[in-house]
Each structure stands twice: as C-alpha cells, then as structure tokens.
Motif scaffolding. Structure first.
Motif, PDB file in Angstrom:
ATOM      1  N   THR A  24      -6.200   5.752  -4.232  1.00  0.00           N
ATOM      2  CA  THR A  24      -4.899   6.212  -5.143  1.00  0.00           C
ATOM      3  C   THR A  24      -5.398   6.568  -6.294  1.00  0.00           C
ATOM      4  OG1 THR A  24      -3.549   4.949  -3.789  1.00  0.00           O
ATOM      5  CG2 THR A  24      -2.690   5.413  -5.622  1.00  0.00           C
ATOM      6  N   VAL A  51       0.832  -1.124   0.154  1.00  0.00           N
ATOM      7  CA  VAL A  51      -0.143   0.019   0.146  1.00  0.00           C
ATOM      8  C   VAL A  51       1.066   1.352   0.053  1.00  0.00           C
ATOM      9  CG1 VAL A  51      -1.748   1.102   1.143  1.00  0.00           C
ATOM     10  CG2 VAL A  51      -1.940  -1.157   0.841  1.00  0.00           C
ATOM     11  N   LEU A  79      -7.003   4.428   6.183  1.00  0.00           N
ATOM     12  CA  LEU A  79      -6.694   5.426   5.022  1.00  0.00           C
ATOM     13  C   LEU A  79      -8.192   6.097   4.601  1.00  0.00           C
ATOM     14  CD1 LEU A  79      -4.361   3.715   2.529  1.00  0.00           C
ATOM     15  CD2 LEU A  79      -3.847   5.381   4.433  1.00  0.00           C
ATOM     16  N   ALA A 136      -7.685   1.032  -0.769  1.00  0.00           N
ATOM     17  CA  ALA A 136      -6.567   1.951  -0.909  1.00  0.00           C
ATOM     18  C   ALA A 136      -6.109   2.253  -2.366  1.00  0.00           C
ATOM     19  CB  ALA A 136      -5.307   1.359  -0.312  1.00  0.00           C
ATOM     20  N   LEU A 189      -0.734   5.182   7.224  1.00  0.00           N
ATOM     21  CA  LEU A 189      -0.840   4.112   7.273  1.00  0.00           C
ATOM     22  C   LEU A 189       0.359   3.475   7.908  1.00  0.00           C
ATOM     23  CD1 LEU A 189      -1.404   1.514   5.429  1.00  0.00           C
ATOM     24  CD2 LEU A 189       0.313   2.084   3.694  1.00  0.00           C
TER      25      LEU A 189
END
Length: 119
Positions: free
Chosen positions: A50, A17, A106, A46, A100
């Motif tokens: 992103t 991650v 997150l 995650a 994290l």
C-alpha cells in the motif's frame, strides 16, 4: 480482540487490510502500522504494498501536474495522462480489495523487491 474466536480475528484482520487499501486515505494507517512494527507478516506485507503504491502514485501525480503547469506545448495530453495515472491507481487498489475479498494473496508483479526495502 484476543478473546475472539480465530475466524473472527481473521475477519478483523481482513477488515484492517481493507482499510489500508483505500486509495489515498489508507496510506497513513498503513504507514503507521509499518512504523510501529507490531503487525503480522501478512499485514506488514500488505502495508508495504500500500505504501509503495501510494508513493509511486503521488510522485507520478506531482510530476505530471508540474509538467502540465510548466509546459510550452498543449497541456491537455498531460492532464489526460494525469487522470489516467490516478484512475489506474484507484483500479489497482480496487483490484487488490477484490483479491482480498476472494481470500487470495495480495500480489503485484515487480512490487515484491520494492516493498521489501521498506521497514
């Protein structure tokens, strides 16, 4: 990786991650993980975050850049806005990396609904 103890597996997942959260470069591994669909729910979440952040940053970067190139008024404010936009993207990713590292979830306000629309 299946023969590792559970705490080591968690460390490898966190490292994975971390790689996804690298600004600009983490987009491709995150997108590929979403495309394959073989990750855990937390990893997919995650990756969605992103990819969403990267696409929002890229669209803003392109729009501000195109506006600066075609503007009939002073370009400096648009260039400053573009640099602030990019700096904010990097700082948000860094903040997510810190969360994290602290083993906190997150999460960014407003991004859950956007990210759930991705596969």
């Amino acid at each position: 990786m299946k023969d590792l103890p559970p705490e080591r597996r968690d460390d490898f997942k966190r490292l994975e991650v971390f790689i996804y959260l690298i600004p600009v470069f983490g987009f491709l591994p995150a997108w590929w993980t979403l495309y394959r669909g073989e990750a855990s729910a937390a990893t997919r979440s995650a990756c969605r975050l992103t990819v969403t952040l990267a696409l929002i940053w890229l669209s803003g970067y392109i729009l501000l850049g195109m506006s600066a190139r075609s503007a009939e008024f002073p370009v400096l404010p648009l260039e400053i806005a573009n640099s602030v936009w990019t700096t904010t993207y990097f700082l948000v990713n860094f903040g997510l990396m810190v969360r994290l590292w602290q083993r906190k979830p997150l999460w960014l306000p407003g991004f859950e609904k956007i990210g759930k629309r991705l596969p």
